[in-house]
Design a protein around this motif. Structure first.
Motif, short mmCIF file in Angstrom:
data_model
loop_
_atom_site.label_atom_id
_atom_site.label_comp_id
_atom_site.label_asym_id
_atom_site.label_seq_id
_atom_site.Cartn_x
_atom_site.Cartn_y
_atom_site.Cartn_z
N VAL A 184 5.35 -0.61 -3.32
CA VAL A 184 5.41 -1.58 -4.43
C VAL A 184 4.32 -1.28 -5.46
CG1 VAL A 184 5.13 -4.02 -5.02
CG2 VAL A 184 6.48 -3.37 -3.01
N LEU A 185 3.11 -0.95 -4.97
CA LEU A 185 1.99 -0.71 -5.88
C LEU A 185 1.88 0.76 -6.28
CD1 LEU A 185 -0.69 -2.98 -4.14
CD2 LEU A 185 0.83 -3.55 -6.04
N HIS A 186 2.84 1.57 -5.85
CA HIS A 186 2.91 2.98 -6.25
C HIS A 186 1.65 3.76 -5.87
CE1 HIS A 186 6.40 1.68 -8.50
NE2 HIS A 186 5.65 0.85 -9.22
N SER A 187 1.02 3.36 -4.77
CA SER A 187 -0.18 4.07 -4.33
C SER A 187 -0.44 3.73 -2.87
CB SER A 187 -1.39 3.67 -5.18
OG SER A 187 -2.57 4.19 -4.63
N GLY A 191 -3.96 -11.95 -5.28
CA GLY A 191 -4.29 -10.53 -5.24
C GLY A 191 -3.25 -9.68 -5.93
N PHE A 192 -1.97 -9.99 -5.73
CA PHE A 192 -0.90 -9.31 -6.46
C PHE A 192 -1.09 -9.45 -7.96
CE2 PHE A 192 2.73 -9.29 -3.12
CZ PHE A 192 2.03 -8.32 -2.42
N ILE A 236 3.21 -5.47 5.80
CA ILE A 236 2.91 -5.72 4.38
C ILE A 236 2.20 -4.53 3.77
CG2 ILE A 236 1.59 -7.20 2.81
CD1 ILE A 236 2.18 -9.52 4.71
N GLY A 237 1.29 -3.89 4.51
CA GLY A 237 0.59 -2.72 3.99
C GLY A 237 1.55 -1.58 3.70
N PHE A 238 2.49 -1.33 4.63
CA PHE A 238 3.49 -0.28 4.41
C PHE A 238 4.35 -0.59 3.18
CE2 PHE A 238 7.94 0.95 5.06
CZ PHE A 238 7.82 2.34 5.07
N LEU A 247 0.45 -3.18 -13.71
CA LEU A 247 1.61 -2.91 -12.87
C LEU A 247 2.64 -4.02 -13.02
CD1 LEU A 247 -0.20 -1.76 -9.60
CD2 LEU A 247 0.96 -0.30 -11.26
N SER A 248 3.80 -3.80 -12.48
CA SER A 248 4.85 -4.81 -12.53
C SER A 248 5.38 -5.05 -11.12
CB SER A 248 5.99 -4.36 -13.45
OG SER A 248 7.02 -5.32 -13.49
#
Length: 444
Positions: free
Chosen positions: A380-383, A318-319, A373-375, A328-329
């Motif tokens: 990390v995903l900037h959103s 998924g990442f 992980i959600g937090f 994304l990076s």
């Protein structure tokens, strides 16, 4: 596929392999805690009584036989007399056992063992042939007092004074079965039997027996009928013969077994046991019930960790999709931190399930990992939407995993369908992706 993306895939693969180390350590911890639980249950059984097996009743007739053997020595022929000690054993014509068991939990620390108290009534009839069925010269035999033996694997579990009702007589049982091949048990001497004629002996006795975990019965009768009921709604029927009928409700169960010599061949097994001391076959022709706990947290934790590598691979996939589709990076350290959080889920599950039960422990552990992980992914995903969406997807995976663990009979089918569906989703999302240009913005 560009070089940067290839390096990134290689690093992700190494991370997945590296996470096998903590997963193997947690798996070893599960086995260790399970062994500790089993040893505590064994200790509780050692302090009270172990699993029980009822073998008998059996009519035993000890005898001494004078044998004359002709021998030749130094050219002389002479007769030597010797005395052989043995016994005859007779199985009952009918064997009926009616038992009602109540279970209870005994705890030692955080571990528990399930004990049962079985109130049993045993009855039936012996049919003994004239002269004990011996066709040889009876003058060579000297018969001792017969006795009726009942094998009980752990006599510490006997909770009442045993008395045998035999043809209207009341006889007291004594400790010890009297024969090695029955092991521990009790016996009642039966003096004054008229062996010259065929005999019918009606017997009955009550037995209150305590045991741990399992209760076995040896169907010794030419016709055997066993009725067993208990207030335990999760029985496991074990042994060589399943119940001919059973009824299981949320308040308990009732089970009935019916066998005959045609199905058990007990006479041949007993003869081999008496004459050759090979009694394993005789003792193993049994059936019974296992008072099992359906929520074995260690077994379910062990099953859950078997899916851990797949779980981590799906999360990393998924990442990777976010990286190539959204340009994304995600740094390998961030992959590693999420992987460690996924691995720690199984440690939380094991530790909490020992105190709260598996279902509640699973819910708390999964909720904690999803929230953490959600937090983390919101940043990390900037959103925030992407992080919460990824957390929701992870929660769905945890729910599916719990479904796999609960549906033992359909786990393989459900797992195969889940993998096929996820592969389909991955292929649909990447169907128009140019893999040669993908990942140009991805950093290794």
């Amino acid at each position: 596929m560009n070089k940067t993306l290839s390096i990134k895939l290689g690093i992700i693969a190494l991370l997945v392999i590296g996470l096998l180390i903590p997963l193997l350590m947690i798996g070893g911890l599960i086995s260790e805690r399970q062994s500790l639980r089993d040893s505590v249950v064994e200790d509780i059984g050692q302090s009270s009584s172990h699993a029980q097996q009822i073998s008998g009743p059996i009519l035993v007739v000890p005898y001494r036989k004078t044998e004359r053997v002709w021998k030749t020595q130094d050219g002389r022929t002479f007769q030597e007399t010797r005395v052989r000690t043995s016994h005859l054993a007779f199985l009952p014509e009918t064997f009926v056992l009616d038992a009602d068991a109540n279970t209870e939990l005994r705890a030692r620390g955080i571990y528990e063992a399930r004990l049962y108290h079985a109130n049993s009534h045993v009855s039936g009839q012996f049919k003994v042939p004239a002269n004990w069925g011996i066709k040889d010269d009876l003058d060579d035999y000297r018969f001792e007092t017969p006795f009726i033996a009942v094998g009980i694997s752990d006599i510490r579990g006997i909770q009442n004074g045993l008395q045998l009702q035999l043809n209207g007589q009341t006889l007291d049982f004594a400790a010890g079965s009297g024969v090695d091949w029955l092991g521990g048990g009790v016996r009642a001497s039966v003096p004054g039997l008229d062996s010259q004629n065929e005999m019918r002996l009606d017997y009955a006795f009550d037995l209150k027996l305590q045991g741990t975990g399992q209760l076995h019965v040896l169907p010794v009768g030419r016709s055997s009928n066993v009725n067993l009921s208990a207030n335990w709604p999760h029985p496991g029927f074990i042994g060589n013969y399943l119940p001919t009928s059973r009824e299981i409700t949320d308040k308990g169960f009732n089970a009935h077994w019916q066998t005959s010599f045609f199905s058990t061949n007990m006479e041949d097994a007993l003869e081999r046991c008496v004459t050759t001391d090979q009694c394993t076959d005789f003792q193993s022709r049994r059936f019974g019930v296992n008072f099992v706990d359906p929520v074995d947290q260690y077994l379910k934790s062990e099953r859950a960790i078997k899916y851990a590598l797949l779980f981590i691979a799906l999360t990393f996939a998924g990442f990777f999709l976010f990286e190539v589709l959204r340009n994304l990076s995600v740094h390998p350290i961030q992959y590693a931190l999420v992987g460690v959080a996924l691995a720690l889920f199984y440690l939380l599950l094991l530790s909490l399930s020992e105190h709260l039960g598996f279902a509640l422990a699973y819910g708390l552990s999964a909720s904690g990992c999803v929230a953490l992980i959600g937090f983390y992914l919101c940043h990390v995903l900037h959103s925030r939407a992407r992080g919460m969406g990824f957390g929701a997807g992870l929660a769905v995976l945890y729910a599916m995993l719990y479904g796999l663990l609960s549906a033992e009979d359909y786990a393989l089918l459900m797992g195969a369908l889940l993998l096929f569906a996820l592969l389909g989703v991955f292929m649909v999302l990447t169907r128009r992706l140019d893999w040669y240009r993908a990942g140009q913005g991805v950093a290794a």
